[in-house]
Design a protein around this motif. Structure first.
Motif, short mmCIF file in Angstrom:
data_model
loop_
_atom_site.label_atom_id
_atom_site.label_comp_id
_atom_site.label_asym_id
_atom_site.label_seq_id
_atom_site.Cartn_x
_atom_site.Cartn_y
_atom_site.Cartn_z
N THR A 68 6.96 -10.21 2.37
CA THR A 68 5.83 -10.99 1.89
C THR A 68 5.67 -12.24 2.74
OG1 THR A 68 6.45 -10.24 -0.30
CG2 THR A 68 4.78 -11.94 -0.18
N VAL A 69 6.80 -12.92 2.99
CA VAL A 69 6.75 -14.15 3.78
C VAL A 69 6.26 -13.85 5.20
CG1 VAL A 69 8.14 -16.03 4.68
CG2 VAL A 69 8.60 -15.14 2.42
N LEU A 70 6.80 -12.77 5.81
CA LEU A 70 6.41 -12.43 7.18
C LEU A 70 4.93 -12.08 7.26
CD1 LEU A 70 9.42 -10.37 8.56
CD2 LEU A 70 8.78 -12.71 9.04
N MET A 71 4.46 -11.29 6.27
CA MET A 71 3.05 -10.88 6.33
C MET A 71 2.13 -12.06 6.09
SD MET A 71 2.63 -7.08 4.91
CE MET A 71 3.79 -7.02 3.58
N LEU A 72 2.54 -13.00 5.23
CA LEU A 72 1.72 -14.20 5.04
C LEU A 72 1.68 -15.01 6.32
CD1 LEU A 72 2.62 -15.38 1.48
CD2 LEU A 72 0.44 -14.60 2.29
N GLY A 73 2.85 -15.08 7.01
CA GLY A 73 2.87 -15.79 8.28
C GLY A 73 1.92 -15.17 9.29
N THR A 74 1.86 -13.83 9.30
CA THR A 74 0.92 -13.15 10.18
C THR A 74 -0.51 -13.44 9.77
OG1 THR A 74 2.56 -11.41 10.17
CG2 THR A 74 0.49 -10.93 11.26
N PHE B 36 3.94 -9.58 -12.22
CA PHE B 36 4.41 -8.21 -12.03
C PHE B 36 5.90 -8.21 -11.68
CE2 PHE B 36 4.69 -4.04 -10.16
CZ PHE B 36 3.90 -3.32 -11.02
N GLY B 37 6.30 -9.11 -10.80
CA GLY B 37 7.72 -9.23 -10.48
C GLY B 37 8.54 -9.55 -11.71
N THR B 38 8.05 -10.47 -12.53
CA THR B 38 8.76 -10.83 -13.75
C THR B 38 8.93 -9.62 -14.66
OG1 THR B 38 7.57 -12.90 -13.57
CG2 THR B 38 8.86 -12.57 -15.54
N LYS B 39 7.87 -8.79 -14.73
CA LYS B 39 7.95 -7.63 -15.62
C LYS B 39 8.93 -6.61 -15.10
CE LYS B 39 3.81 -8.37 -18.02
NZ LYS B 39 3.54 -9.62 -17.29
N ILE B 40 9.02 -6.47 -13.74
CA ILE B 40 10.03 -5.57 -13.19
C ILE B 40 11.42 -6.05 -13.56
CG2 ILE B 40 11.09 -4.85 -11.04
CD1 ILE B 40 8.84 -3.17 -11.35
N VAL B 41 11.63 -7.38 -13.49
CA VAL B 41 12.92 -7.95 -13.86
C VAL B 41 13.26 -7.58 -15.31
CG1 VAL B 41 14.13 -10.11 -14.28
CG2 VAL B 41 12.77 -9.84 -12.23
N LEU B 42 12.27 -7.77 -16.21
CA LEU B 42 12.49 -7.44 -17.62
C LEU B 42 12.77 -5.95 -17.79
CD1 LEU B 42 9.69 -9.55 -19.30
CD2 LEU B 42 12.13 -9.95 -19.37
N VAL B 66 14.64 -13.31 -5.98
CA VAL B 66 13.87 -12.82 -4.84
C VAL B 66 12.38 -13.02 -5.09
CG1 VAL B 66 13.20 -10.74 -3.66
CG2 VAL B 66 15.60 -11.20 -4.04
N ASN B 67 11.96 -12.75 -6.31
CA ASN B 67 10.56 -12.88 -6.69
C ASN B 67 10.08 -14.32 -6.47
OD1 ASN B 67 8.17 -11.97 -7.72
ND2 ASN B 67 8.69 -12.52 -9.81
N PHE B 68 10.98 -15.25 -6.75
CA PHE B 68 10.66 -16.67 -6.59
C PHE B 68 10.34 -17.01 -5.13
CE2 PHE B 68 12.12 -21.18 -6.56
CZ PHE B 68 11.14 -21.65 -7.41
N VAL B 69 11.10 -16.42 -4.20
CA VAL B 69 10.86 -16.68 -2.77
C VAL B 69 9.43 -16.30 -2.38
CG1 VAL B 69 11.52 -16.02 -0.44
CG2 VAL B 69 13.27 -16.36 -2.16
N GLY B 70 9.02 -15.10 -2.81
CA GLY B 70 7.67 -14.64 -2.49
C GLY B 70 6.60 -15.57 -3.03
N THR B 71 6.77 -16.00 -4.28
CA THR B 71 5.76 -16.87 -4.88
C THR B 71 5.68 -18.21 -4.16
OG1 THR B 71 6.33 -15.84 -6.96
CG2 THR B 71 4.96 -17.80 -7.06
N ILE B 72 6.85 -18.76 -3.81
CA ILE B 72 6.85 -20.03 -3.07
C ILE B 72 6.11 -19.88 -1.74
CG2 ILE B 72 8.35 -21.64 -1.83
CD1 ILE B 72 8.41 -22.18 -4.69
N ALA B 73 6.37 -18.75 -1.05
CA ALA B 73 5.71 -18.53 0.25
C ALA B 73 4.20 -18.45 0.07
CB ALA B 73 6.25 -17.25 0.89
N ILE B 74 3.75 -17.73 -0.98
CA ILE B 74 2.31 -17.59 -1.21
C ILE B 74 1.69 -18.96 -1.48
CG2 ILE B 74 0.62 -16.72 -2.87
CD1 ILE B 74 2.23 -14.19 -3.05
N LEU B 75 2.37 -19.76 -2.31
CA LEU B 75 1.79 -21.06 -2.65
C LEU B 75 1.76 -21.98 -1.43
CD1 LEU B 75 3.29 -21.59 -6.19
CD2 LEU B 75 0.99 -20.91 -5.55
N LYS B 76 2.81 -21.93 -0.59
CA LYS B 76 2.82 -22.76 0.61
C LYS B 76 1.70 -22.34 1.55
CE LYS B 76 5.86 -24.54 4.19
NZ LYS B 76 7.09 -24.41 4.94
N PHE B 77 1.47 -21.03 1.62
CA PHE B 77 0.39 -20.52 2.45
C PHE B 77 -0.95 -21.05 1.97
CE2 PHE B 77 -2.77 -17.19 3.19
CZ PHE B 77 -2.73 -17.15 4.57
N PHE B 78 -1.15 -21.08 0.65
CA PHE B 78 -2.40 -21.59 0.09
C PHE B 78 -2.62 -23.05 0.43
CE2 PHE B 78 -3.08 -18.29 -3.26
CZ PHE B 78 -4.34 -17.98 -2.79
#
Lengths: 205, 96
Positions: A68-74, B36-42, B66-78
């Motif tokens: 996810t991080v890599l694809m966002l970086g792209t 969705f990630g949270t629900k997979i965890v549950l 792991v799910n937290f990493v993805g969300t942080i990356a998405i928010l930083k991207f925004f």
């Protein structure tokens, strides 16, 4: 009463194929990135129901975390929408349909899940299981196979991963900077320099 | 009881996925991917209890991380339209 694990399997697989189709159809790349994260979490859940916990770990860490991080970086470097694909070539479609059909046709010949008579469980595994306690003396058979019977294989894997990690550090590692923000070779712009060209200048205001 | 919880969770996952596919705005999609990630965890936690192996709970915990990493990356991207910013550069942009 239906077996609950089977129900979970069926629903997870249905969600998985829905996600895959949605990824194929969508042209908005950000939504696609979000959906691929969901896709790999789903497949990790399926792997857990198959008791392949270690594979599920890897799938979740690599698929949902790093990719996810890599694809966002792209995505930060490219456009946000996928361009229209060229028209479907009928020959390619035919080849893919035939290959997929052949694979599905071959599936029923596979041994059942967890079948003790499957060829992969008959070849050398029984001697490992019988000999492990006397040969190595570790109660965990998986550990004794990985660390002793197949130790050279494991050593090779570790070497490969080590090399890959070194390559990534060399390629991506940050250059060391002195207190003025210049890198050691003097090539990089100082961090505080306002004239430094920014790729996404208009978004920084 | 566990079965009811699992069924409810599967329905909730389908609904979340629908929002990720249909969601008109980007934020709908981020939110649905995250939940969705949270629900997979549950679900993994519940599966552990369904198959009477509660030690699966450890895996569920790791997924949460792991799910937290993805969300942080998405928010930083925004926020910055870029993932490669160092903390200095972020401070610079906050000043401007």
């Amino acid at each position: 009463m239906l077996d609950m694990v089977t129900v979970v399997d069926v629903v997870l697989l249905a969600l998985l194929s829905t996600t895959a189709v949605a990824i194929l159809i969508m042209r908005h790349l950000f939504a696609v990135v979000a959906l691929t994260g969901a896709f790999s979490l789903l497949s990790a859940g399926l792997l857990v129901t198959l008791d392949a916990v270690d594979v599920a770990f890897t799938e979740a860490a690599v698929g949902a975390g790093i990719s996810t991080v890599l694809m966002l970086g792209t995505l930060a470097l490219t456009r946000r929408r996928e361009s229209r694909p060229p028209r479907l070539s009928p020959i390619g479609l035919l080849i893919i349909t035939i290959t997929g059909g052949a694979l599905i046709y071959a599936t029923p010949d596979m041994p059942k899940f967890g079948d003790p008579n499957a060829p992969s469980h008959q070849h050398i595994i029984p001697s490992y299981i019988k000999g492990s306690q006397d040969d190595i003396g570790i109660p965990n058979i998986v550990t004794s196979i990985l660390a002793s019977y197949r130790s050279f294989d494991t050593l090779g894997e570790v070497a490969v991963i080590f090399t890959a990690g070194m390559g990534v550090i060399i390629l991506l590692g940050r250059r060391r900077e002195d207190e003025h923000g210049y890198s050691e070779d003097g090539a990089a712009y100082p961090l505080k320099d306002k004239n430094k060209p920014k790729i996404n200048d208009e978004t920084s205001t | 009881m566990l079965i009811a919880a699992t069924v409810a969770l599967l329905i909730a996952m389908a609904l979340t996925l629908f929002r990720a596919v249909a969601g008109p705005s980007l934020f709908d999609r981020v939110l649905s991917a995250n939940s969705f990630g949270t629900k997979i965890v549950l679900l993994i936690g519940l599966l552990g209890f369904l198959t009477e192996r509660p030690e699966f709970l450890d895996i569920a915990l790791l997924y949460a991380l792991v799910n937290f990493v993805g969300t942080i990356a998405i928010l930083k991207f925004f926020r910055y339209r870029n993932l490669g910013l160092s903390s200095d550069e972020i401070a610079n942009r906050e000043d401007n």
